[in-house]
Scaffold this motif. Sequence first.
Motif, PDB file in Angstrom:
ATOM      1  N   LEU A 258       0.833  -1.195   0.000  1.00 36.02           N
ATOM      2  CA  LEU A 258       0.000   0.000   0.000  1.00 36.02           C
ATOM      3  C   LEU A 258       0.870   1.249   0.000  1.00 36.02           C
ATOM      4  O   LEU A 258       1.805   1.366   0.796  1.00 36.02           O
ATOM      5  CB  LEU A 258      -0.912   0.016   1.229  1.00 36.02           C
ATOM      6  CG  LEU A 258      -2.213  -0.797   1.135  1.00 36.02           C
ATOM      7  CD1 LEU A 258      -2.912  -0.812   2.481  1.00 36.02           C
ATOM      8  CD2 LEU A 258      -3.136  -0.198   0.072  1.00 36.02           C
ATOM      9  N   GLU A 261      -3.351   5.803   1.146  1.00 39.92           N
ATOM     10  CA  GLU A 261      -4.678   5.447   1.655  1.00 39.92           C
ATOM     11  C   GLU A 261      -5.410   6.733   2.034  1.00 39.92           C
ATOM     12  O   GLU A 261      -4.859   7.568   2.759  1.00 39.92           O
ATOM     13  CB  GLU A 261      -4.560   4.557   2.889  1.00 39.92           C
ATOM     14  CG  GLU A 261      -3.853   3.231   2.643  1.00 39.92           C
ATOM     15  CD  GLU A 261      -3.549   2.519   3.941  1.00 39.92           C
ATOM     16  OE1 GLU A 261      -4.420   1.787   4.457  1.00 39.92           O
ATOM     17  OE2 GLU A 261      -2.428   2.724   4.458  1.00 39.92           O
ATOM     18  N   GLU A 263      -9.114   8.049   3.652  1.00 42.59           N
ATOM     19  CA  GLU A 263     -10.291   7.548   4.366  1.00 42.59           C
ATOM     20  C   GLU A 263     -11.246   8.684   4.707  1.00 42.59           C
ATOM     21  O   GLU A 263     -10.823   9.747   5.172  1.00 42.59           O
ATOM     22  CB  GLU A 263      -9.883   6.848   5.669  1.00 42.59           C
ATOM     23  CG  GLU A 263      -9.155   5.532   5.474  1.00 42.59           C
ATOM     24  CD  GLU A 263      -8.831   4.862   6.793  1.00 42.59           C
ATOM     25  OE1 GLU A 263      -9.251   5.396   7.863  1.00 42.59           O
ATOM     26  OE2 GLU A 263      -8.151   3.823   6.785  1.00 42.59           O
ATOM     27  N   SER A 282     -13.355   6.918   0.356  1.00 42.82           N
ATOM     28  CA  SER A 282     -12.181   6.165   0.804  1.00 42.82           C
ATOM     29  C   SER A 282     -11.642   5.372  -0.381  1.00 42.82           C
ATOM     30  O   SER A 282     -12.413   4.784  -1.141  1.00 42.82           O
ATOM     31  CB  SER A 282     -12.538   5.205   1.944  1.00 42.82           C
ATOM     32  OG  SER A 282     -13.013   5.907   3.083  1.00 42.82           O
ATOM     33  N   ASN A 284      -7.588   3.483  -2.038  1.00 40.57           N
ATOM     34  CA  ASN A 284      -6.160   3.251  -1.834  1.00 40.57           C
ATOM     35  C   ASN A 284      -5.466   2.986  -3.159  1.00 40.57           C
ATOM     36  O   ASN A 284      -6.105   2.639  -4.160  1.00 40.57           O
ATOM     37  CB  ASN A 284      -5.919   2.099  -0.857  1.00 40.57           C
ATOM     38  CG  ASN A 284      -6.506   0.789  -1.366  1.00 40.57           C
ATOM     39  OD1 ASN A 284      -6.009   0.219  -2.335  1.00 40.57           O
ATOM     40  ND2 ASN A 284      -7.578   0.316  -0.714  1.00 40.57           N
ATOM     41  N   ARG A 286      -1.748   1.100  -4.576  1.00 44.27           N
ATOM     42  CA  ARG A 286      -0.576   0.302  -4.232  1.00 44.27           C
ATOM     43  C   ARG A 286       0.610   0.659  -5.140  1.00 44.27           C
ATOM     44  O   ARG A 286       0.436   1.220  -6.227  1.00 44.27           O
ATOM     45  CB  ARG A 286      -0.899  -1.191  -4.357  1.00 44.27           C
ATOM     46  CG  ARG A 286      -1.913  -1.675  -3.327  1.00 44.27           C
ATOM     47  CD  ARG A 286      -2.215  -3.152  -3.458  1.00 44.27           C
ATOM     48  NE  ARG A 286      -3.094  -3.578  -2.379  1.00 44.27           N
ATOM     49  CZ  ARG A 286      -2.684  -3.986  -1.188  1.00 44.27           C
ATOM     50  NH1 ARG A 286      -1.379  -4.026  -0.928  1.00 44.27           N
ATOM     51  NH2 ARG A 286      -3.540  -4.357  -0.248  1.00 44.27           N
ATOM     52  N   ARG A 322      -2.811   8.511   4.484  1.00 43.57           N
ATOM     53  CA  ARG A 322      -1.577   7.846   4.909  1.00 43.57           C
ATOM     54  C   ARG A 322      -0.747   7.500   3.679  1.00 43.57           C
ATOM     55  O   ARG A 322      -1.290   7.096   2.647  1.00 43.57           O
ATOM     56  CB  ARG A 322      -1.879   6.566   5.690  1.00 43.57           C
ATOM     57  CG  ARG A 322      -2.470   6.797   7.067  1.00 43.57           C
ATOM     58  CD  ARG A 322      -2.542   5.499   7.875  1.00 43.57           C
ATOM     59  NE  ARG A 322      -3.471   4.544   7.266  1.00 43.57           N
ATOM     60  CZ  ARG A 322      -4.782   4.553   7.501  1.00 43.57           C
ATOM     61  NH1 ARG A 322      -5.320   5.447   8.328  1.00 43.57           N
ATOM     62  NH2 ARG A 322      -5.561   3.657   6.927  1.00 43.57           N
TER      63      ARG A 322
END
Length: 505
Positions: A258, A261, A263, A282, A284, A286, A322
């Motif tokens: 990851l 991210e 959210e 939300s 993400n 990679r 993040r």
Amino acid sequence: MSILLEMKDITKEFPGVKALDQVNLKVREGEIHAICGENGAGKSTLMKVLSGVYPVGTYDGEIHYGGALAQFRNLRDSEDQGIVIIHQELALIPELSIAENLFIGNERQSGGVMNWHETFRRTEELLRKVGLTEAPGTIVDRIGVGKQQLVEIAKALAKDVRLLILDEPTAALQENDSRKLLDLMLELKAQGVTCIIISHKLNEVRYVADTVTVIRDGMAVSTLDAKAGFEEDDIVRDMVGRDMSHRYPERTRFAGDLLLEVEDWNVWHPEHTERQVIRDISFNVRAGEVVGIAGLMGSGRTELAMSIFGRSWGRNISGKARLKGSAVDLGSVDRAIKAGLAYVTEDRKSLGLVLDESIKFNTTLAKLEGVSTRGVLDENAETEVAERYRKALGTRTPSVFQKVGNLSGGNQQKVVLGKWLFTGPEVLILDEPTRGIDVGAKYEIYSIINDLSAQGKGVVMISSEMPELLGMCDRIYVMNEGAFVGEMPASEASQERIMSLIVTE
């Protein structure tokens, strides 16, 4: 059908460059004739020769129009013969009314006194012809780009147009507005107006064109007839000079750890403070992954991207972000860059580049500390960096001292990418990365995206072209009215599935 226009052996040279090399073009009366080619192929130059922007004597060859030799010394000469060109950059004056724009330089007056009654009457008549219901006194700045494009066509009709030339008329339009404009072209054709359209959008070319002429490297290489039948791949092959049955370069797909991210991201409109634009999003990304965001215009895709990139759009922004598992501060553009994010805007000309400055200037703009010592700019280091990215990205230009505004759309986009790659990002958000560039340049941009993926970068790709998302992405999020309404692997996605999520959620 009789021949309305014939351009014979047109050759146009600039210092050190042969822009047109013995180009021949025949346009039949009452047809829609498309001209296709890569950026820099010579399409716009040919139309500028035809319309008198490049006057007789500055080019070799002959123009025959309506059966007679035409020698246009300026734009007024061609307009007097019913030839009107609408450029990609609209020529309206935003602060003036629709009526004033329609008849500027072509005023309805007697003895130097404006006849406003006749001006407004004629304006209403012309607006009805192009499907607009706005009042003649409406200020142009208050209507959308799609309607402004129709006003440009009404302005052409006010000049008793016989041959209408449209240069990339739908480049800045939403799909609905594009279809309205194309349908209007078909209506004008039915009324006897001949049209020439320059366009990169091959699906639109197939929708309206009777004939297609392809120009490559300043030469007319083929003419295709709709009655005989042709496919988009036929046009693409002639445009780029090679088979492009594989429009998206091969890539070894992998998804690592990851990277980014996000959210519970929420954003309110900066001016209409009661309006929430982004709702509880939300997602993400990679390492090595290309993640697409699909959605209609106005769904909130750009607003989401800009709010994440240093809160450069919106207010009352909340949510968590993040990077590599650690919380990051995205509270300003500078902090977002330092955290490892980069954002390539959809509007490269206004927001992504300084067009009057050089490639060198633009390449280092987002990280001046990388070419400075104690706050003093090192011009040699700046040139070295710009040259490195020019070579790495294959930017076609005589030197890094060239003004960015003189480059083609595809090469401008490479300069924008170079600018952000110099910041050393972990995640790049690409907003409409291939808008307004030709199929050959698109392939080069796709190859750059694949290279970034192979380096372990995370890429977020926002695009209005669903085939592009399906061809380039590993996963696709679907967005509608400020929220994500679906997520799927690209291997399980289709245009129909994406659209069904948009219209049913």
